[in-house]
Motif scaffolding. Structure first.
Motif, PDB file in Angstrom:
ATOM      1  N   PRO A 112      40.618   9.807 -67.725  1.00 29.33           N
ATOM      2  CA  PRO A 112      41.681  10.409 -68.290  1.00 29.33           C
ATOM      3  C   PRO A 112      43.126   9.008 -68.540  1.00 29.33           C
ATOM      4  O   PRO A 112      43.145   8.052 -67.193  1.00 29.33           O
ATOM      5  CB  PRO A 112      42.442  10.995 -67.605  1.00 29.33           C
ATOM      6  CG  PRO A 112      40.948  12.023 -66.509  1.00 29.33           C
ATOM      7  CD  PRO A 112      40.406  10.663 -66.186  1.00 29.33           C
ATOM      8  N   VAL A 113      43.651   9.242 -69.709  1.00 31.44           N
ATOM      9  CA  VAL A 113      44.547   8.066 -69.147  1.00 31.44           C
ATOM     10  C   VAL A 113      46.045   8.504 -69.742  1.00 31.44           C
ATOM     11  O   VAL A 113      45.825   9.508 -71.035  1.00 31.44           O
ATOM     12  CB  VAL A 113      44.132   6.991 -70.702  1.00 31.44           C
ATOM     13  CG1 VAL A 113      45.258   5.594 -71.232  1.00 31.44           C
ATOM     14  CG2 VAL A 113      42.851   6.120 -70.363  1.00 31.44           C
ATOM     15  N   PHE A 114      46.603   8.095 -69.325  1.00 35.25           N
ATOM     16  CA  PHE A 114      48.554   8.503 -69.726  1.00 35.25           C
ATOM     17  C   PHE A 114      49.171   7.043 -70.025  1.00 35.25           C
ATOM     18  O   PHE A 114      49.047   5.894 -69.484  1.00 35.25           O
ATOM     19  CB  PHE A 114      48.668   8.343 -67.809  1.00 35.25           C
ATOM     20  CG  PHE A 114      47.962  10.039 -66.996  1.00 35.25           C
ATOM     21  CD1 PHE A 114      48.756  11.082 -67.453  1.00 35.25           C
ATOM     22  CD2 PHE A 114      46.653   9.821 -66.831  1.00 35.25           C
ATOM     23  CE1 PHE A 114      48.051  12.367 -67.392  1.00 35.25           C
ATOM     24  CE2 PHE A 114      45.858  10.978 -65.723  1.00 35.25           C
ATOM     25  CZ  PHE A 114      46.661  11.816 -66.377  1.00 35.25           C
ATOM     26  N   THR A 158      40.429  10.527 -72.338  1.00 37.98           N
ATOM     27  CA  THR A 158      41.083  11.859 -72.885  1.00 37.98           C
ATOM     28  C   THR A 158      42.177  10.964 -72.616  1.00 37.98           C
ATOM     29  O   THR A 158      42.641  10.197 -71.679  1.00 37.98           O
ATOM     30  CB  THR A 158      41.229  13.284 -72.038  1.00 37.98           C
ATOM     31  OG1 THR A 158      39.858  13.472 -72.212  1.00 37.98           O
ATOM     32  CG2 THR A 158      42.192  13.835 -72.767  1.00 37.98           C
ATOM     33  N   PHE A 159      43.266  11.241 -73.604  1.00 38.62           N
ATOM     34  CA  PHE A 159      44.799  10.071 -73.901  1.00 38.62           C
ATOM     35  C   PHE A 159      45.651  11.078 -73.687  1.00 38.62           C
ATOM     36  O   PHE A 159      45.036  12.709 -74.185  1.00 38.62           O
ATOM     37  CB  PHE A 159      44.725   9.164 -75.242  1.00 38.62           C
ATOM     38  CG  PHE A 159      44.324   8.444 -75.196  1.00 38.62           C
ATOM     39  CD1 PHE A 159      44.449   6.783 -74.740  1.00 38.62           C
ATOM     40  CD2 PHE A 159      42.965   8.354 -75.499  1.00 38.62           C
ATOM     41  CE1 PHE A 159      43.444   5.625 -74.675  1.00 38.62           C
ATOM     42  CE2 PHE A 159      42.000   7.008 -76.028  1.00 38.62           C
ATOM     43  CZ  PHE A 159      42.073   5.912 -75.588  1.00 38.62           C
ATOM     44  N   HIS A 160      46.038  11.875 -72.483  1.00 42.63           N
ATOM     45  CA  HIS A 160      47.915  12.059 -72.181  1.00 42.63           C
ATOM     46  C   HIS A 160      48.939  11.237 -72.549  1.00 42.63           C
ATOM     47  O   HIS A 160      48.710  10.008 -72.073  1.00 42.63           O
ATOM     48  CB  HIS A 160      47.585  12.184 -71.373  1.00 42.63           C
ATOM     49  CG  HIS A 160      46.877  13.468 -70.945  1.00 42.63           C
ATOM     50  ND1 HIS A 160      45.916  14.931 -71.069  1.00 42.63           N
ATOM     51  CD2 HIS A 160      45.762  13.212 -69.650  1.00 42.63           C
ATOM     52  CE1 HIS A 160      45.087  15.019 -70.196  1.00 42.63           C
ATOM     53  NE2 HIS A 160      44.633  14.174 -69.619  1.00 42.63           N
ATOM     54  N   PHE A 161      49.995  11.485 -73.398  1.00 45.41           N
ATOM     55  CA  PHE A 161      50.944  11.326 -73.266  1.00 45.41           C
ATOM     56  C   PHE A 161      52.275  11.558 -72.821  1.00 45.41           C
ATOM     57  O   PHE A 161      52.683  12.857 -73.153  1.00 45.41           O
ATOM     58  CB  PHE A 161      51.120  11.023 -75.040  1.00 45.41           C
ATOM     59  CG  PHE A 161      50.129  10.210 -76.222  1.00 45.41           C
ATOM     60  CD1 PHE A 161      50.741   9.313 -76.391  1.00 45.41           C
ATOM     61  CD2 PHE A 161      49.257  11.115 -76.258  1.00 45.41           C
ATOM     62  CE1 PHE A 161      49.468   8.579 -76.392  1.00 45.41           C
ATOM     63  CE2 PHE A 161      47.965  11.123 -77.066  1.00 45.41           C
ATOM     64  CZ  PHE A 161      48.296   9.066 -77.237  1.00 45.41           C
ATOM     65  N   ALA A 208      56.871   6.805 -61.332  1.00 40.60           N
ATOM     66  CA  ALA A 208      55.915   7.512 -59.800  1.00 40.60           C
ATOM     67  C   ALA A 208      55.672   8.564 -60.697  1.00 40.60           C
ATOM     68  O   ALA A 208      54.723   8.468 -59.991  1.00 40.60           O
ATOM     69  CB  ALA A 208      57.740   7.221 -58.676  1.00 40.60           C
ATOM     70  N   THR A 209      56.748   9.168 -60.750  1.00 41.84           N
ATOM     71  CA  THR A 209      55.821  10.753 -61.459  1.00 41.84           C
ATOM     72  C   THR A 209      54.475  10.710 -62.345  1.00 41.84           C
ATOM     73  O   THR A 209      53.827  11.078 -61.832  1.00 41.84           O
ATOM     74  CB  THR A 209      56.882  11.065 -62.716  1.00 41.84           C
ATOM     75  OG1 THR A 209      58.568  11.129 -61.684  1.00 41.84           O
ATOM     76  CG2 THR A 209      56.671  12.373 -62.816  1.00 41.84           C
ATOM     77  N   VAL A 210      54.769   9.581 -63.169  1.00 49.21           N
ATOM     78  CA  VAL A 210      53.711   9.388 -63.547  1.00 49.21           C
ATOM     79  C   VAL A 210      52.053   9.090 -62.788  1.00 49.21           C
ATOM     80  O   VAL A 210      51.253   9.859 -63.428  1.00 49.21           O
ATOM     81  CB  VAL A 210      53.883   8.342 -65.210  1.00 49.21           C
ATOM     82  CG1 VAL A 210      52.503   8.006 -65.885  1.00 49.21           C
ATOM     83  CG2 VAL A 210      54.502   8.621 -66.013  1.00 49.21           C
ATOM     84  N   LEU A 211      52.548   8.395 -62.028  1.00 51.45           N
ATOM     85  CA  LEU A 211      51.294   7.477 -60.784  1.00 51.45           C
ATOM     86  C   LEU A 211      51.338   9.034 -60.289  1.00 51.45           C
ATOM     87  O   LEU A 211      49.578   9.352 -60.251  1.00 51.45           O
ATOM     88  CB  LEU A 211      52.078   6.662 -60.043  1.00 51.45           C
ATOM     89  CG  LEU A 211      50.579   5.536 -58.910  1.00 51.45           C
ATOM     90  CD1 LEU A 211      49.583   5.651 -60.014  1.00 51.45           C
ATOM     91  CD2 LEU A 211      51.630   5.112 -57.964  1.00 51.45           C
ATOM     92  N   GLU A 212      52.130   9.800 -60.015  1.00 58.16           N
ATOM     93  CA  GLU A 212      51.609  10.976 -59.186  1.00 58.16           C
ATOM     94  C   GLU A 212      50.394  11.886 -60.189  1.00 58.16           C
ATOM     95  O   GLU A 212      49.416  12.520 -59.502  1.00 58.16           O
ATOM     96  CB  GLU A 212      52.495  11.726 -58.731  1.00 58.16           C
ATOM     97  CG  GLU A 212      52.299  13.577 -58.361  1.00 58.16           C
ATOM     98  CD  GLU A 212      53.712  14.364 -57.917  1.00 58.16           C
ATOM     99  OE1 GLU A 212      53.772  15.501 -57.424  1.00 58.16           O
ATOM    100  OE2 GLU A 212      54.635  13.536 -57.958  1.00 58.16           O
ATOM    101  N   GLN A 249      57.509  -2.448 -64.603  1.00 56.81           N
ATOM    102  CA  GLN A 249      58.099  -1.621 -64.013  1.00 56.81           C
ATOM    103  C   GLN A 249      57.586  -0.789 -62.706  1.00 56.81           C
ATOM    104  O   GLN A 249      58.183  -0.278 -61.918  1.00 56.81           O
ATOM    105  CB  GLN A 249      58.224  -0.303 -65.588  1.00 56.81           C
ATOM    106  CG  GLN A 249      58.568   1.160 -64.826  1.00 56.81           C
ATOM    107  CD  GLN A 249      58.648   1.793 -65.948  1.00 56.81           C
ATOM    108  OE1 GLN A 249      58.356   1.449 -67.395  1.00 56.81           O
ATOM    109  NE2 GLN A 249      58.727   3.010 -65.715  1.00 56.81           N
ATOM    110  N   PHE A 250      56.396  -0.744 -63.246  1.00 59.77           N
ATOM    111  CA  PHE A 250      55.635  -0.683 -61.487  1.00 59.77           C
ATOM    112  C   PHE A 250      55.810  -2.246 -60.093  1.00 59.77           C
ATOM    113  O   PHE A 250      55.894  -0.459 -59.158  1.00 59.77           O
ATOM    114  CB  PHE A 250      54.120  -0.604 -61.706  1.00 59.77           C
ATOM    115  CG  PHE A 250      54.097   1.004 -62.479  1.00 59.77           C
ATOM    116  CD1 PHE A 250      53.555   2.223 -61.754  1.00 59.77           C
ATOM    117  CD2 PHE A 250      53.989   1.225 -64.010  1.00 59.77           C
ATOM    118  CE1 PHE A 250      53.403   3.249 -62.357  1.00 59.77           C
ATOM    119  CE2 PHE A 250      54.010   2.619 -64.634  1.00 59.77           C
ATOM    120  CZ  PHE A 250      53.536   3.645 -63.622  1.00 59.77           C
TER     121      PHE A 250
END
Length: 214
Positions: free
Chosen positions: A106-108, A124-127, A133-137, A159-160
């Motif tokens: 999975p790719v965010f 699978t790409f998720h946008f 922090a939220t995206v990392l979770e 950013q991270f």
């Protein structure tokens, strides 16, 4: 066991630039001859896009081969996915990576303009629209116990780093100057308050910078 957030095989010039200016569909890295940064990886036996036999072994090959080890998800910025800005104008175009993306997880994709997820081969790409922090979770949940790779580009890594979420980082510094563009650092010493650093030169001419959290 803690799931690490890892930057792996990220490439910058000797003046700390990871991407040039004026990114476009024809020039994904915004400057001519991006192979000046990536030549070390493309020359290795383990380069995933290699179509002919051969390639080098040794230190560079180790890092290329390590790219997928124990990785269960990737996070990338929208500019790594494609050059479009603002609302999506073309949902038919599905990124620079072709029908067989090299991620296989999975790719965010971080963006303020979300769109439906889609799958190409085993990626699978998720946008997603959210803070680091939220995206990392979300990525850690999708990784199912494995580590998460932070793929870039420069703005996303910064950013991270600013959110103090990066655990380890491998940056390959190529012996070329770009002069202008998106800069990861003025000097790697900027990160020494939070990271240990080991610098390992390679016969290929690149210098591998290995950071791990203090």
């Amino acid at each position: 066991m803690h799931q690490l957030l890892r930057v792996m095989n990220f490439n910058v010039s000797s003046d700390g630039i990871g991407a040039g200016e004026h990114q476009s569909l024809e020039r994904p890295f915004g400057h001519d001859r991006p192979e000046r940064l990536f030549a070390w990886a493309g020359a290795t036996a383990s380069w995933p896009m290699r179509t002919d036999p051969g390639g080098s072994r040794g230190l560079d090959d180790y890092f290329t081969r390590d790219f997928a080890r124990d990785i269960g998800a990737e996070i990338m910025g929208r500019n790594k996915f494609g050059p479009q800005r603002g609302p999506w104008r073309d949902h038919e175009w599905r990124g620079w990576w072709g029908e067989e993306p090299p991620f296989r997880t999975p790719v965010f994709v971080m963006t303020h303009h979300t769109r439906p997820s889609f799958t190409l081969s085993d990626t699978t790409f998720h946008f997603v629209d959210g803070d680091a922090a939220t995206v990392l979770e979300r990525a850690r949940e999708a990784a199912q116990g494995k580590d998460v790779r932070l793929g870039g580009g420069v703005t996303t890594i910064r950013q991270f780093l600013d959110a103090d979420l990066v655990d380890t980082m491998h940056v390959a510094v190529s012996p070329v100057e770009l002069g202008s563009g998106l800069r990861l650092w003025e000097s790697p010493d900027e990160l020494l308050d939070r990271f240990h650093l080991e610098v390992v030169p390679s016969p290929s001419g690149v210098t591998h910078h290995l950071f791990w959290r203090r």
